[in-house]
Design an enzyme around this catalytic site. Structure first.
Site, PDB file in Angstrom:
ATOM      1  N   GLY A 203       7.675 -36.206   9.914  1.00 45.88           N
ATOM      2  CA  GLY A 203       8.485 -36.963  10.865  1.00 45.88           C
ATOM      3  C   GLY A 203       8.010 -36.746  12.280  1.00 45.88           C
TER       4      GLY A 203
ATOM      5  CD  GLU B 124      -4.242 -32.636   7.883  1.00 49.08           C
ATOM      6  OE1 GLU B 124      -4.725 -33.721   7.616  1.00 49.08           O
ATOM      7  OE2 GLU B 124      -3.838 -31.831   7.010  1.00 49.08           O
TER       8      GLU B 124
END
Lengths: 335, 389
Positions: free
Chosen positions: B127, B244
Site C-alpha cells: 500500500g 529489491e
C-alpha cells in the site's frame, strides 16, 4: 562464499597496469598527440611508439593466456581514451602471428568477401611500415603491402590515416585470430567512448547558459543518461566477450561481433550526444571531442559498419544459436 | 575475471527448472487470470518450494532461510520471472516484506509474520501509491491518527495496489505527522479484511487482478501493527527499495521468449524478412547486455560500492529492453498477435507462444512506469553526473 566466483571486469593487477599506461599517455601530452598527428604524422612512430615501447606494452602476446589478453585489452582501452594515433590493437594482435619479416607485425580485420589476391583493403594506419597481416571474416589470414598509389589515396578528415593495402595470398588462421583481432579494436573504441562521455559531462558542467551550468537542465541530463546507459551496456558486452575469447569458448566469435554491435550503437549515442552538448565548440580543432569523434570513424566503419555488423551477428546466431540463459539451436541457414 | 556463477548456482537452476516442469503447466502465464486454477497453481508451487526450503532461499538461516548467495538468489529470480512468476503474489512476501520485518520488526512481529511467509501460506500487498503520490511517494496523504483509546485510525486511498484482491495483509504507508515529506510517514502491517477497507479492482489492459484501489475509512489498528518507529517509516521504505536490489529480472523472460520464437513460429520463420531477423538477433544480444549489467550492479552491491548512476542505467535499460522485445515479438507474430485465428488449438505450441507474447506486450507497457519511472532513472543519472562527473 564457495560459488561466488563471478567477477566482471579486469583483474586488479590489470587495472593497475591500465592506470600506469593512462598516466604515461597523459603525461606525454594526452590528446595533444592526436591533435599533432595530422600535421606531424611522424609523431606516431617518433613519439608514441617509443613511449609504448618504454612501457613494455608492445611486447604483450594476447593469445598467451588470459592475463596477457586482459593486459592487451587494457592497453587498447587506455590508448583509445586519448584517441592515440598509433595502431595499438593491430600491433598487439600482430604479436600472435609468427613472421620471418624484420618489421613488426600488425594484424587487422577486413571484410574479405569478394577480395582475392591483388585486391585492395582499406586499413587504418596502413601507411605505417609494419608487416601487415589481414584476417578476413572467413578467418583466413593474408599478408598485405601498400598500394603503389597509397599516399595519394589517403583518407579525408574522417579517416586521415586510412590507406589502401594490396592483399596477398591467404591461408587459414588460428581459430582465435579473428575474434582476438576484432575485439582488441573494440576495447580501443570503449576507451574512446568513455573519454567522449567524460569530456561531454565536463563541458556540460562548465558551460553556463541562462545563468546555470547546462548540466542542471533536465533535457541535457536525459541525453547524458541515455549515453551513459548505452556505454554501460557496451562495457559489459566487451568484458564478457573478452572472457569468452580468453576461455576459447565455441561461441566467442559471436560474442565478439555482438560486443561490436553494442559498441557501434553506443558510439552513435555517445558521440551524437557529445557533439550536441558541446555546441559549436565541439566542431573546433581546439576541442578534444572533435578529435575523438573524427578518429573514432575508422574504428566504426572498418571492417564493417553498424548495419553490416548487425547482419554478421544475426548470421552467426542463426547458424549457431545464442548462448544465454536459455540456449537453443536455430535451424535456419542464412540467406 | 569470471562469468560463471559456479556449480551451486548452476545446480539450483537445474533443480528449479525441473520443479517448474513438474508443477507448472506449460501454458501458465501467471496468477493474474480469470481462471482460478492459475491462482491455485501458484499457491501449490509456493508450498512445493517451501517444502524444499527454496521459497526463502535468500533469508538468513536464523529465520529459517538458506542464506543463499547473491548468485543463488539471482538464479531464483531469473527462473521465476522467466517462467511467468509461478510464485504468484507471494514473491513480494519473501523478497522484501519478510526481510523488512526481520530488520525493523519486534520479536513478536517476527514470530507472528515470518513463519507464514516462509511456509508459502500468506499473500501481502503493497500500500504505497496514491492518486497524488506516484513517483513523488512522500506526497502521500493517507493519514493515521491516534484514537482516544491509543489505537490508530487510518483514512485515505491507495491505488494501483497489485494483489490487493487476493492478499491477507497489506504493507501500508500512512502519514502520522506533518503534511508532506519523508518525515512523518509510518509503516503499518494491516489485515486486509479489517472493517473499513474496501477494495475495488481497476480494469486494465494488464489483465484481471493486477490493479486495485483500496479505500480506508476509519480503519482501526493498534501499535502492535506498526513496523519500526512512528514517523520514521521512510527508513523502512529505503530498506525495502534496497531489498529489491535490481528489481525484476525482466531480461530473463525476454530472452526465453526470444529463444522460443524460431521453434514456436517455425511455419513462418523461413519467410521472415531479414530486417526482422536482425531485430530478433540483436534483441537477444540486448538481453545479454542488460543481464550482465544487472550482475555488475549486484557484484558492486555485495562489495558495498554501488554507483547510483549505474544502478539507474541498469533499470532504464531493463525496462526499455522489455518494451523493445515486446515489439520485436509482436512483429514476429504478425496478425497472430491480435489473438488466435479460428479454429485454434490453445494447446498448440504456436498458440501458447502467441499467448505468452501478447501477455508480455501488455505487461511491458508498465515497465517504464512501475517501481520508478524511466524519467526518474534518467533524472537520477543526470543528477549524479552533475554532482560527481
Amino acid at each position: 562464499m564457495a560459488d561466488a566466483r563471478f567477477e566482471p571486469g579486469f583483474d586488479e593487477e590489470i587495472r593497475d597496469l591500465e592506470s600506469v599506461v593512462r598516466r604515461a599517455l597523459r603525461d606525454a601530452g594526452g590528446f595533444d598527440l592526436v591533435m599533432r598527428s595530422e600535421r606531424e604524422p611522424q609523431v606516431r612512430t617518433g613519439e608514441v611508439e617509443p613511449l609504448l615501447a618504454s612501457l613494455e606494452v608492445l611486447d604483450l602476446v594476447p593469445d598467451a593466456g588470459e592475463k596477457e589478453l586482459q593486459a592487451a585489452a587494457a592497453v587498447c582501452r587506455a590508448a583509445g581514451a586519448f584517441a592515440l594515433p598509433y595502431p595499438v590493437p593491430e600491433r598487439l594482435a600482430g604479436n600472435t602471428l609468427s613472421s620471418s619479416d624484420s618489421a613488426a607485425v600488425a594484424l587487422t580485420v577486413i571484410d574479405d568477401r569478394g577480395v582475392g589476391v591483388g585486391g585492395r583493403a582499406r586499413v587504418n594506419m596502413g601507411d605505417l611500415p609494419f608487416a601487415w597481416r589481414l584476417v578476413g571474416r572467413s578467418g583466413r589470414v593474408a599478408p598485405a603491402t601498400p598500394a603503389a598509389d597509397a599516399q595519394a589515396r589517403r583518407g579525408g578528415l574522417l579517416g586521415p590515416f586510412v590507406t589502401d593495402l594490396v592483399v596477398g595470398e591467404s591461408a587459414p588462421g588460428a581459430p582465435v585470430t579473428l575474434p582476438l583481432a576484432l575485439h582488441l579494436q573494440s576495447f580501443a573504441l570503449l576507451g574512446m567512448l568513455e573519454s567522449a562521455l567524460d569530456l561531454t559531462v565536463a563541458h556540460a558542467r562548465d558551460r553556463v547558459q541562462f545563468g546555470a551550468p547546462i548540466i542542471q537542465y533536465q533535457a541535457v541530463q536525459h541525453r547524458l543518461a541515455d549515453a551513459l546507459t548505452a556505454l554501460q551496456l557496451f562495457e559489459q558486452q566487451a568484458f564478457y566477450a573478452l572472457w569468452s575469447v580468453g576461455r576459447r569458448r565455441a561461441g566467442s566469435l559471436a560474442d565478439v561481433v555482438g560486443a561490436r554491435v553494442a559498441g557501434l550503437r553506443a558510439a552513435d549515442e555517445v558521440l551524437r550526444a557529445g557533439h550536441q552538448l558541446h555546441g559549436a565548440t565541439g566542431f573546433c580543432d581546439e576541442a578534444a571531442i572533435s578529435w575523438v569523434s573524427r578518429h573514432s570513424q575508422p574504428l566504426r566503419r572498418l571492417p564493417l559498419n553498424r548495419p553490416e555488423t548487425e547482419r554478421w551477428f544475426t548470421e552467426l546466431v542463426l547458424r549457431d544459436g545464442f548462448d544465454g540463459l536459455f540456449p537453443s539451436k536455430v535451424a535456419r541457414p542464412p540467406g | 575475471m569470471e562469468y560463471e556463477f559456479g556449480a551451486e548456482a548452476d545446480a539450483l537452476r537445474t533443480r528449479l527448472r525441473r520443479l517448474i516442469e513438474e508443477h507448472v503447466p506449460a501454458d501458465f502465464l501467471g496468477a493474474f487470470t480469470d481462471d482460478p486454477r492459475d491462482f491455485e497453481v501458484a499457491q501449490a508451487f509456493c508450498r512445493v518450494l517451501a517444502d524444499d526450503g527454496l521459497l526463502t532461499i535468500a533469508w538468513p538461516k536464523e529465520y529459517g532461510g538458506r542464506g543463499g548467495s547473491v548468485w543463488e538468489q539471482t538464479v531464483m529470480r531469473e527462473e521465476m520471472w522467466a517462467h511467468h512468476e509461478p510464485r504468484g503474489a507471494q514473491y513480494m512476501g519473501v523478497n522484501w516484506v519478510g526481510p523488512a520485518i526481520m530488520k525493523h520488526g519486534t520479536e513478536e512481529q517476527r514470530a507472528r509474520f515470518l513463519p507464514p511467509i516462509a511456509a508459502g501460506e500468506v499473500i501481502w500487498c503493497q500500500g504505497f501509491s496514491e492518486p497524488d503520490a506516484g513517483s513523488d511517494l512522500p506526497a502521500l496523504r493517507t493519514t493515521a491518527t491516534r484514537a482516544p483509546d491509543g489505537s490508530w485510525r487510518i483514512n485515505g486511498q491507495k491505488c494501483w495496489t497489485s494483489y490487493a484482491g487476493m492478499a491477507q495483509w497489506c504493507f501500508l504507508l500512512a502519514r502520522t505527522g506533518g503534511t508532506r515529506g519523508r518525515r512523518g510517514i509510518t509503516v503499518f502491517l494491516l489485515p486486509v479484511d479489517s472493517p473499513g477497507i474496501t477494495i475495488r479492482p481497476i480494469k486494465s489492459m494488464l489483465g484481471p487482478h493486477h490493479l486495485n484501489e483500496m479505500f480506508l475509512d476509519n480503519v482501526a489498528v493498534d501499535d502492535a501493527n506498526v513496523l519500526g518507529k512512528v514517523d520514521k517509516g521512510w527508513a523502512v521504505v529505503r530498506d525495502v527499495l534496497a531489498y529489491e536490489r535490481v528489481g525484476i529480472p525482466r531480461y530473463a523472460r525476454c530472452e526465453r521468449l526470444l529463444q522460443l520464437a524460431p521453434e514456436a513460429i517455425a511455419d513462418v520463420w523461413a519467410d521472415l524478412p531479414e530486417s526482422q531477423l536482425t531485430r530478433w538477433a540483436t534483441a537477444l544480444l540486448e538481453t545479454r547486455g542488460v543481464r550482465l549489467l544487472a550482475y555488475k550492479v549486484l557484484q558492486a552491491q555485495t562489495e558495498g560500492h554501488t554507483d547510483p548512476a549505474v544502478v539507474a542505467a541498469y533499470r532504464a535499460a531493463a525496462t526499455l529492453l522489455d518494451q523493445n522485445v515486446a515489439e520485436v515479438l509482436m512483429d514476429l507474430l504478425g496478425s497472430a498477435a491480435l489473438g488466435p485465428a479460428a479454429p485454434a488449438d490453445p494447446g498448440h505450441p504456436a498458440a501458447r507462444f502467441a499467448a505468452a507474447v501478447e501477455d508480455h506486450w501488455r505487461y511491458a507497457q508498465a515497465a517504464t512506469i512501475a517501481s520508478g519511472t524511466i524519467e526518474m532513472q534518467r533524472n537520477l543519472i543526470g543528477r549524479t553526473l552533475a554532482r560527481h562527473g
